[in-house]
Scaffold this motif. Structure first.
Motif, PDB file in Angstrom:
ATOM      1  N   LEU A   1       0.865  -1.166   0.000  1.00  0.00           N
ATOM      2  CA  LEU A   1       0.000   0.000   0.000  1.00  0.00           C
ATOM      3  C   LEU A   1       0.903   1.218   0.000  1.00  0.00           C
ATOM      4  O   LEU A   1       1.684   1.423   0.929  1.00  0.00           O
ATOM      5  N   VAL A   2       0.814   2.043  -1.039  1.00  0.00           N
ATOM      6  CA  VAL A   2       1.685   3.203  -1.185  1.00  0.00           C
ATOM      7  C   VAL A   2       1.106   4.427  -0.479  1.00  0.00           C
ATOM      8  O   VAL A   2       1.807   5.148   0.218  1.00  0.00           O
TER       9      VAL A   2
ATOM     10  N   VAL B   1      -9.517   6.711  -1.314  1.00  0.00           N
ATOM     11  CA  VAL B   1      -8.653   6.615  -2.490  1.00  0.00           C
ATOM     12  C   VAL B   1      -7.335   6.044  -1.995  1.00  0.00           C
ATOM     13  O   VAL B   1      -6.744   6.563  -1.040  1.00  0.00           O
ATOM     14  N   PHE B   2      -6.888   4.971  -2.631  1.00  0.00           N
ATOM     15  CA  PHE B   2      -5.596   4.420  -2.226  1.00  0.00           C
ATOM     16  C   PHE B   2      -4.847   3.894  -3.438  1.00  0.00           C
ATOM     17  O   PHE B   2      -5.437   3.579  -4.467  1.00  0.00           O
ATOM     18  N   VAL B   3      -3.531   3.874  -3.295  1.00  0.00           N
ATOM     19  CA  VAL B   3      -2.644   3.450  -4.373  1.00  0.00           C
ATOM     20  C   VAL B   3      -1.900   2.205  -3.914  1.00  0.00           C
ATOM     21  O   VAL B   3      -1.310   2.188  -2.830  1.00  0.00           O
ATOM     22  N   LEU B   4      -1.963   1.181  -4.747  1.00  0.00           N
ATOM     23  CA  LEU B   4      -1.251  -0.066  -4.502  1.00  0.00           C
ATOM     24  C   LEU B   4      -0.131  -0.189  -5.527  1.00  0.00           C
ATOM     25  O   LEU B   4      -0.237   0.345  -6.631  1.00  0.00           O
ATOM     26  N   GLU B   5       0.895  -0.917  -5.167  1.00  0.00           N
ATOM     27  CA  GLU B   5       2.017  -1.126  -6.077  1.00  0.00           C
ATOM     28  C   GLU B   5       2.447  -2.583  -5.975  1.00  0.00           C
ATOM     29  O   GLU B   5       2.398  -3.177  -4.900  1.00  0.00           O
ATOM     30  N   LYS B   6       2.839  -3.144  -7.109  1.00  0.00           N
ATOM     31  CA  LYS B   6       3.240  -4.547  -7.127  1.00  0.00           C
ATOM     32  C   LYS B   6       4.241  -4.769  -8.249  1.00  0.00           C
ATOM     33  O   LYS B   6       4.143  -4.151  -9.303  1.00  0.00           O
ATOM     34  N   PHE B   7       5.206  -5.654  -8.019  1.00  0.00           N
ATOM     35  CA  PHE B   7       6.184  -5.999  -9.046  1.00  0.00           C
ATOM     36  C   PHE B   7       5.651  -7.158  -9.876  1.00  0.00           C
ATOM     37  O   PHE B   7       5.146  -8.138  -9.334  1.00  0.00           O
ATOM     38  N   PHE B   8       5.758  -7.034 -11.206  1.00  0.00           N
ATOM     39  CA  PHE B   8       5.346  -8.099 -12.118  1.00  0.00           C
ATOM     40  C   PHE B   8       6.561  -8.573 -12.900  1.00  0.00           C
ATOM     41  O   PHE B   8       7.186  -7.800 -13.625  1.00  0.00           O
ATOM     42  N   MET B   9       6.896  -9.842 -12.741  1.00  0.00           N
ATOM     43  CA  MET B   9       8.071 -10.403 -13.413  1.00  0.00           C
ATOM     44  C   MET B   9       7.913 -10.376 -14.930  1.00  0.00           C
ATOM     45  O   MET B   9       8.878 -10.166 -15.643  1.00  0.00           O
ATOM     46  N   ARG B  10       6.677 -10.571 -15.434  1.00  0.00           N
ATOM     47  CA  ARG B  10       6.484 -10.665 -16.881  1.00  0.00           C
ATOM     48  C   ARG B  10       6.798  -9.353 -17.591  1.00  0.00           C
ATOM     49  O   ARG B  10       7.102  -9.346 -18.770  1.00  0.00           O
ATOM     50  N   THR B  11       6.693  -8.216 -16.874  1.00  0.00           N
ATOM     51  CA  THR B  11       7.049  -6.930 -17.483  1.00  0.00           C
ATOM     52  C   THR B  11       8.328  -6.362 -16.884  1.00  0.00           C
ATOM     53  O   THR B  11       8.799  -5.320 -17.309  1.00  0.00           O
ATOM     54  N   SER B  12       8.856  -7.038 -15.888  1.00  0.00           N
ATOM     55  CA  SER B  12      10.087  -6.624 -15.202  1.00  0.00           C
ATOM     56  C   SER B  12      10.022  -5.200 -14.666  1.00  0.00           C
ATOM     57  O   SER B  12      11.001  -4.459 -14.730  1.00  0.00           O
ATOM     58  N   ASN B  13       8.850  -4.818 -14.153  1.00  0.00           N
ATOM     59  CA  ASN B  13       8.748  -3.505 -13.525  1.00  0.00           C
ATOM     60  C   ASN B  13       7.597  -3.489 -12.532  1.00  0.00           C
ATOM     61  O   ASN B  13       6.835  -4.430 -12.433  1.00  0.00           O
ATOM     62  N   ARG B  14       7.515  -2.394 -11.813  1.00  0.00           N
ATOM     63  CA  ARG B  14       6.452  -2.228 -10.825  1.00  0.00           C
ATOM     64  C   ARG B  14       5.254  -1.578 -11.503  1.00  0.00           C
ATOM     65  O   ARG B  14       5.396  -0.670 -12.300  1.00  0.00           O
ATOM     66  N   SER B  15       4.103  -2.056 -11.136  1.00  0.00           N
ATOM     67  CA  SER B  15       2.857  -1.509 -11.647  1.00  0.00           C
ATOM     68  C   SER B  15       2.114  -0.871 -10.484  1.00  0.00           C
ATOM     69  O   SER B  15       2.234  -1.316  -9.345  1.00  0.00           O
ATOM     70  N   SER B  16       1.358   0.169 -10.772  1.00  0.00           N
ATOM     71  CA  SER B  16       0.572   0.792  -9.708  1.00  0.00           C
ATOM     72  C   SER B  16      -0.910   0.683 -10.043  1.00  0.00           C
ATOM     73  O   SER B  16      -1.285   0.533 -11.198  1.00  0.00           O
TER      74      SER B  16
END
Length: 113
Positions: free
Chosen positions: A32-33, A47-62
Motif C-alpha cells: 500500500l503506497v 482513495v488508495f494506491v497499490l504497487e506490485k512488481f510483475f516479473m512478466r514486465t520486469s517492472n512495478r505496476s501501480s
C-alpha cells in the motif's frame, strides 16, 4: 492500463479490508503506497494506491482504487497503470489486467449489478 468499475453491497471500509487482504497479503512485492479518506455526513470516499512488481514486465505496476458510497450502493473504481515494458508501446503482457482483476476477484462475492 486497465480499468474496472463495479458496485458492491458492503461498506467502503469492508471493501478496503478485502482488497488489502486479497491483493497485498501473501505477496512479496505488493504494498500500500498511499491512502486518503474523506467523510461527508454518512458518506465516505477512500482513495488508495497499490504497487506490485510483475516479473512478466520486469517492472512495478501501480493501481489507484477509489471506493465511495455516495449513491445507493458502494462503487469501486480501479485503474492499473505503469505495467508497460516500453516507453513507446503500452503492451504489458496482461500485467495491468491481472492487477485490476485482483480487486474484482477480492470483492467477487459482493458485486451487484
Amino acid at each position: 492500463m486497465s480499468i474496472k468499475e463495479f458496485n458492491i453491497n458492503i461498506s467502503p471500509d469492508e471493501a478496503m479490508n478485502k482488497i488489502t487482504e486479497g491483493v497485498i497479503k501473501g505477496t512479496i512485492s505488493g504494498k500500500l503506497v498511499d491512502f486518503y479518506e474523506r467523510f461527508s455526513g454518512e458518506h465516505q470516499v477512500m482513495v488508495f494506491v497499490l504497487e506490485k512488481f510483475f516479473m512478466r514486465t520486469s517492472n512495478r505496476s501501480s493501481m489507484t482504487v477509489t471506493i465511495d458510497n455516495f449513491g445507493d450502493v458502494t462503487k469501486v473504481h480501479a485503474v492499473a497503470s505503469g505495467s508497460s515494458e516500453s516507453p513507446f508501446f503500452r503492451f504489458d503482457w496482461g500485467a495491468g489486467d491481472s492487477f485490476a482483476n485482483s480487486v474484482e476477484n477480492a470483492l467477487a462475492q459482493h458485486i451487484i449489478s
